[in-house]
Scaffold this active site. Structure first.
Site, mmCIF file in Angstrom:
data_model
loop_
_atom_site.group_PDB
_atom_site.id
_atom_site.type_symbol
_atom_site.label_atom_id
_atom_site.label_comp_id
_atom_site.label_asym_id
_atom_site.label_seq_id
_atom_site.Cartn_x
_atom_site.Cartn_y
_atom_site.Cartn_z
ATOM 1 N N GLY A 241 -1.246 -1.493 6.636
ATOM 2 C CA GLY A 241 -1.270 -2.701 7.454
ATOM 3 C C GLY A 241 -2.669 -3.288 7.452
ATOM 4 C CB THR B 1 -0.878 -0.021 1.277
ATOM 5 O OG1 THR B 1 -1.856 -1.032 1.104
ATOM 6 C CG2 THR B 1 -1.568 1.313 1.540
ATOM 7 N N GLY C 254 -6.132 -3.450 7.663
ATOM 8 C CA GLY C 254 -7.092 -2.348 7.639
ATOM 9 C C GLY C 254 -8.164 -2.429 8.712
HETATM 10 N N1 ASP Z 1 -4.394 -1.107 4.898
HETATM 11 C C1 ASP Z 1 -4.663 -1.753 3.655
HETATM 12 C C2 ASP Z 1 -6.023 -2.401 3.717
HETATM 13 O O1 ASP Z 1 -6.362 -2.980 4.725
HETATM 14 C C3 ASP Z 1 -3.659 -2.819 3.300
HETATM 15 C C4 ASP Z 1 -2.204 -2.492 3.541
HETATM 16 O O2 ASP Z 1 -1.866 -1.413 3.998
HETATM 17 O O3 ASP Z 1 -1.359 -3.367 3.210
HETATM 18 O O4 ASP Z 1 -6.716 -2.385 2.744
#
Ligand code: ASP
Length: 293
Positions: free
Chosen positions: A216, A164, A218
């Site tokens: 991370g 992300t 979510g």
């Molecule tokens: N935070 C993002 C989500 O949950 C995923 C990520 O940051 O890797 O969609």
């Protein structure tokens, strides 16, 4: 007046197909794009948008080109942008394939009366604003397809894809902004929206405190209203680093995993994560820093 920028390229576990150098380099190049705008007197808002566009265009990251896929191997993109000047924000959730969702989030902020548009409605709005949808195949890399096939065989359900992207900046005039963009979690259910486009979860900016962008798991970010916490602490006088660390310890309290980047109203930068790695880069006072582990 200080101006500064911090960029992340996702937090998560290390994976065998990770390229540390590519991730650091991609973050650094994007940070330079934003920093150039700030140095020329441009706004924090323009800087974070340009950084995120650069990261969305880099297939190494899980946003725009390089996005992850749902359990049905479809693309649903999340993105948000927030201007700390007047708490203006725009976001898209579960957006069908477009190369640069962050630009559409900005259009939602500036050219619609709404904050968040999702799915088909978001697609129709984007097309009405001159953005062209693309084929999913254009955004899904062979690496992502291979990861999807592995996950399908393992049937392990939703897992972190990493990659992300996000950016936060403070400009010469003392304004801050945040932007975040993602394809979400690998193997997510169609219709799942993560923290990224939810203002106060994955993305937040308030000139009175600072700006923050998260990455991370979510669901844990949503439950802890993670970036709101970071900005509230900065508003109460914490530095960006102190606020980022405190928020991540709240995340750990509910066994959530992830990371956050922040810039405070004085232009100090901060970051914290409780995962094995978080790709990131920052530039402040012309000093470049990049990291991965
Ligand atoms: N935070 C993002 C989500 O949950 C995923 C990520 O940051 O890797 O969609």
């Amino acid at each position: 007046m200080n101006f500064s920028i911090v960029v992340h390229g996702g937090a998560g576990p290390r994976s065998p197909d990770d390229s540390e150098e590519e991730a650091r380099q991609g973050c650094l190049e994007a940070a330079r794009v934003g920093y150039r705008i700030l140095r020329q007197g441009g706004s924090a808002l323009d800087a974070v948008e340009a950084c995120v566009v650069a990261l969305e265009d880099n297939p190494r990251f899980n946003a725009g080109t390089g996005t992850t896929v749902t359990s049905e191997c479809t693309v649903e993109l999340d993105a948000a942008i927030m201007d700390g000047r007047g708490l203006q924000a725009g976001a898209v959730g579960a957006l069908p394939p477009f190369a640069n969702p962050i630009r559409i989030a900005r259009a939602v902020m500036e050219r619609s009366p709404h904050v968040l548009l999702v799915a088909e409605g978001a697609r129709r709005f984007a097309e009405s604003q001159g953005f062209s949808a693309c084929a999913a195949e254009q955004l899904i890399t062979p690496k992502t397809r291979a990861r999807y096939e592995r996950e399908r065989l393992a049937r392990s359900g939703t897992s972190s894809h990493g990659g992300t992207v996000g950016a936060v900046a403070r400009d010469k005039d003392g304004h801050v902004a945040a932007a975040t963009s993602t394809g979400g979690m690998l193997f997510k259910l169609p219709g799942r929206v993560g923290d990224t486009p939810l203002i106060g979860a994955g993305t937040y900016a308030d000139d009175r405190g600072g700006a923050a962008s998260a990455t991370g798991h979510g669901e844990a970010m949503i439950r802890t209203a993670l970036t709101t916490q970071v900005c509230r602490r900065m508003r109460e006088g914490a530095t960006a680093q102190e606020a980022a660390e405190a928020a991540i310890s709240e995340l750990s309290f509910i066994r959530g995993t992830g990371g956050v980047i922040a810039v405070d109203r004085d232009g100090r930068v901060g970051l914290a994560f409780n995962t094995e790695r978080m790709a990131r880069a920052s530039i402040a006072n012309d000093l470049e820093t990049a990291g991965y582990l």
